[in-house]
Design a protein around this motif. Structure first.
Motif, mmCIF file in Angstrom:
data_model
loop_
_atom_site.group_PDB
_atom_site.id
_atom_site.type_symbol
_atom_site.label_atom_id
_atom_site.label_comp_id
_atom_site.label_asym_id
_atom_site.label_seq_id
_atom_site.Cartn_x
_atom_site.Cartn_y
_atom_site.Cartn_z
ATOM 1 N N MET A 87 -32.105 -61.530 -1.711
ATOM 2 C CA MET A 87 -30.955 -61.902 -2.534
ATOM 3 C C MET A 87 -30.420 -60.655 -3.243
ATOM 4 O O MET A 87 -31.173 -59.816 -3.724
ATOM 5 N N THR A 88 -29.110 -60.546 -3.302
ATOM 6 C CA THR A 88 -28.476 -59.423 -3.973
ATOM 7 C C THR A 88 -27.590 -59.936 -5.096
ATOM 8 O O THR A 88 -27.111 -61.069 -5.067
ATOM 9 N N ALA A 89 -27.369 -59.082 -6.100
ATOM 10 C CA ALA A 89 -26.542 -59.482 -7.242
ATOM 11 C C ALA A 89 -25.060 -59.358 -6.884
ATOM 12 O O ALA A 89 -24.657 -58.417 -6.198
ATOM 13 N N PRO A 90 -24.220 -60.295 -7.334
ATOM 14 C CA PRO A 90 -22.773 -60.184 -7.092
ATOM 15 C C PRO A 90 -22.190 -58.965 -7.800
ATOM 16 O O PRO A 90 -22.742 -58.459 -8.778
ATOM 17 N N PHE A 91 -21.057 -58.503 -7.294
ATOM 18 C CA PHE A 91 -20.359 -57.379 -7.905
ATOM 19 C C PHE A 91 -18.869 -57.567 -7.670
ATOM 20 O O PHE A 91 -18.446 -58.378 -6.842
ATOM 21 N N LYS A 92 -18.043 -56.805 -8.378
ATOM 22 C CA LYS A 92 -16.597 -56.914 -8.258
ATOM 23 C C LYS A 92 -16.036 -55.871 -7.291
ATOM 24 O O LYS A 92 -16.502 -54.729 -7.244
ATOM 25 N N ALA A 93 -15.025 -56.297 -6.542
ATOM 26 C CA ALA A 93 -14.331 -55.423 -5.601
ATOM 27 C C ALA A 93 -12.834 -55.520 -5.846
ATOM 28 O O ALA A 93 -12.334 -56.529 -6.352
ATOM 29 N N ALA A 94 -12.107 -54.472 -5.488
ATOM 30 C CA ALA A 94 -10.656 -54.437 -5.712
ATOM 31 C C ALA A 94 -9.926 -53.953 -4.469
ATOM 32 O O ALA A 94 -10.377 -53.028 -3.786
ATOM 33 N N ALA A 95 -8.790 -54.587 -4.188
ATOM 34 C CA ALA A 95 -7.871 -54.142 -3.143
ATOM 35 C C ALA A 95 -6.577 -53.703 -3.818
ATOM 36 O O ALA A 95 -5.991 -54.458 -4.607
ATOM 37 N N VAL A 96 -6.116 -52.515 -3.525
ATOM 38 C CA VAL A 96 -4.932 -51.942 -4.164
ATOM 39 C C VAL A 96 -3.662 -52.476 -3.516
ATOM 40 O O VAL A 96 -3.548 -52.565 -2.295
ATOM 41 N N GLN A 97 -2.705 -52.836 -4.357
ATOM 42 C CA GLN A 97 -1.335 -53.118 -3.926
ATOM 43 C C GLN A 97 -0.419 -52.248 -4.775
ATOM 44 O O GLN A 97 -0.181 -52.544 -5.950
ATOM 45 N N ALA A 98 0.055 -51.158 -4.187
ATOM 46 C CA ALA A 98 0.881 -50.219 -4.955
ATOM 47 C C ALA A 98 1.634 -49.300 -4.011
ATOM 48 O O ALA A 98 1.193 -49.045 -2.887
ATOM 49 N N ALA A 99 2.760 -48.805 -4.483
ATOM 50 C CA ALA A 99 3.537 -47.839 -3.709
ATOM 51 C C ALA A 99 2.905 -46.461 -3.829
ATOM 52 O O ALA A 99 2.354 -46.094 -4.874
ATOM 53 N N ASP A 107 -14.974 -53.265 -14.373
ATOM 54 C CA ASP A 107 -16.321 -53.267 -13.797
ATOM 55 C C ASP A 107 -16.315 -53.413 -12.278
ATOM 56 O O ASP A 107 -17.237 -53.985 -11.691
ATOM 57 N N VAL A 108 -15.275 -52.896 -11.630
ATOM 58 C CA VAL A 108 -15.213 -52.908 -10.168
ATOM 59 C C VAL A 108 -16.164 -51.854 -9.612
ATOM 60 O O VAL A 108 -16.243 -50.747 -10.123
ATOM 61 N N LYS A 109 -16.848 -52.198 -8.509
ATOM 62 C CA LYS A 109 -17.814 -51.289 -7.895
ATOM 63 C C LYS A 109 -17.318 -50.669 -6.597
ATOM 64 O O LYS A 109 -17.870 -49.673 -6.127
ATOM 65 N N ILE A 110 -16.278 -51.252 -5.993
ATOM 66 C CA ILE A 110 -15.690 -50.681 -4.784
ATOM 67 C C ILE A 110 -14.200 -50.986 -4.775
ATOM 68 O O ILE A 110 -13.784 -52.098 -5.095
ATOM 69 N N ILE A 111 -13.392 -49.967 -4.429
ATOM 70 C CA ILE A 111 -11.943 -50.124 -4.420
ATOM 71 C C ILE A 111 -11.406 -49.645 -3.077
ATOM 72 O O ILE A 111 -11.831 -48.612 -2.546
ATOM 73 N N ALA A 112 -10.468 -50.415 -2.521
ATOM 74 C CA ALA A 112 -9.873 -50.109 -1.221
ATOM 75 C C ALA A 112 -8.399 -49.764 -1.388
ATOM 76 O O ALA A 112 -7.666 -50.473 -2.083
ATOM 77 N N PHE A 113 -7.961 -48.690 -0.731
ATOM 78 C CA PHE A 113 -6.569 -48.249 -0.781
ATOM 79 C C PHE A 113 -5.885 -48.504 0.562
ATOM 80 O O PHE A 113 -6.538 -48.576 1.605
ATOM 81 N N PRO A 114 -4.536 -48.622 0.561
ATOM 82 C CA PRO A 114 -3.787 -48.925 1.784
ATOM 83 C C PRO A 114 -3.801 -47.801 2.815
ATOM 84 O O PRO A 114 -4.242 -46.675 2.550
ATOM 85 N N ALA A 162 -9.858 -53.219 5.031
ATOM 86 C CA ALA A 162 -8.700 -53.324 5.913
ATOM 87 C C ALA A 162 -7.519 -52.645 5.221
ATOM 88 O O ALA A 162 -7.072 -53.096 4.165
ATOM 89 N N ALA A 163 -7.017 -51.563 5.810
ATOM 90 C CA ALA A 163 -5.928 -50.796 5.202
ATOM 91 C C ALA A 163 -4.615 -51.107 5.898
ATOM 92 O O ALA A 163 -4.493 -50.953 7.111
ATOM 93 N N TRP A 164 -3.623 -51.556 5.116
ATOM 94 C CA TRP A 164 -2.306 -51.926 5.644
ATOM 95 C C TRP A 164 -1.219 -51.125 4.924
ATOM 96 O O TRP A 164 -1.358 -50.811 3.745
#
Length: 343
Positions: A1-13, A37-44, A183-185
């Protein structure tokens, strides 16, 4: 079992065609995510220095004057801008997966660079096959770019844009037990109303289906087109019809395909943030694992060459081959750094 964490997907120009300004904006978004408290962030896709929308708006010869500026603002590994991104990841104790145009000795690649929370580079990958007119700007990756990496958060992989509609791409990633997928768009606002396949419905669905097929969490980052970009690129009424402002459809999906986090209006900037609980993957795997109990290897198999394929192969004095990748790794290092891959 692993502890939950926060993730973020960027929406920006992006800060279009301005690499240093883009790094500044990226760091602000990383800091904004860290405050939540985000632990991983994804950029386009190619967010640095911005997706070259002009390739969809005019003949190749007519946009050549933009080529030197785009190349000059495409990032180089080991550059001061690279080091600033690494420092931002370290300062904020965060995994950062940046979509960018990667300049390797003059050839550009559609890249995704993954920095760990210690600021070390976990991976530098290239889009395996640029789509349609993208091939007038970018080179191709190879099998060494199709790797899922072990991290302290889980097994992380990444693909760009229409790599998500290539069934064999997906199967190669799923076979490596991917748990968190980036997934980068670039934005879904070109040829609006005239090319349904390029719009938000199809491509958001591609991210969602990827989550279900792979039983993984998908962080689908998506850029927007700003007023400044429209003004810079759309100098005729026809071009103004072809590229519209907005087009941001960042999403996060769970391993059952369920949408997570709050949706941002397509013409606004922000972060889609959701809690990731890797324990939920077990439910999806129990129902259908296409690379495990739900497979039929006696009927279908994928042949996957995950070795680098550089244009030059060097032979040492013992006549043993050493393949050098564009990021400086050899074939043996690529195998060690990556996961065991099924054929």
């Amino acid at each position: 079992m692993t502890a939950p964490f926060k993730a973020a997907a960027v929406q920006a120009a992006p800060a279009f065609l301005d690499l240093d300004a883009g790094i500044d904006k990226a760091i602000k978004l990383i800091e904004e995510a860290a405050a939540q408290d985000v632990k991983i962030i994804a950029f386009p896709e190619t967010w640095l220095p911005g997706y070259p929308w002009y390739i969809w708006l005019d003949a190749t010869a007519l946009y050549m004057p933009l080529v030197p500026k785009y190349a000059a603002n495409s990032i180089v590994a080991g550059s001061p801008q690279d080091k600033r991104l690494a420092q931002a990841a370290r300062d904020n104790n965060m995994h950062v997966v940046m979509g960018l145009s990667w300049n390797v000795n003059g050839t550009l690649y559609m890249g995704q660079w993954h920095y760990g929370p210690d600021g070390e580079v976990i991976s530098r990958r290239r889009k395996l096959k640029p789509t349609h007119v993208e091939r007038t700007v970018y080179g191709e990756g190879d099998g060494s770019d199709m790797v899922v990496y072990d991290t302290d958060l889980g097994r992380v992989g990444a693909l760009c844009c229409w790599e998500h509609i290539q069934p064999l791409n997906k199967y190669a990633m799923f076979a490596q037990n991917e748990q968190i997928h980036i997934a980068a768009w670039p934005s879904f606002s070109v040829y609006e109303g005239g090319a349904y396949a390029l719009g938000p419905e199809v491509n958001t669905a591609a991210s969602q289906v990827y989550a279900v097929e792979g039983q993984c969490f998908v962080l689908a980052a998506c850029a927007t087109v700003s007023d400044e970009m429209v003004e810079a690129l759309c100098d005729t009424p026809v071009k103004q019809q072809l590229l519209k402002k907005g087009g941001g459809y960042a999403r996060i999906f769970g391993p059952d395909g369920s949408p997570l986090g709050e949706v941002i209006p397509p013409d606004q900037e922000g972060l889609v943030i959701a809690e990731i609980d890797l324990n939920m993957i077990a439910i999806g795997k129990a129902a259908a694992d296409p690379c495990g109990h739900y497979s039929r290897p006696d009927v279908f198999r994928l042949m996957f060459n995950n070795k680098p394929s550089p244009p030059v192969m060097a032979f040492d004095n013992e006549d043993t081959r050493e393949f050098a990748g564009t990021d400086g790794r050899t074939a043996s290092q690529t195998t060690q750094d990556g996961a065991e891959t099924a054929t």
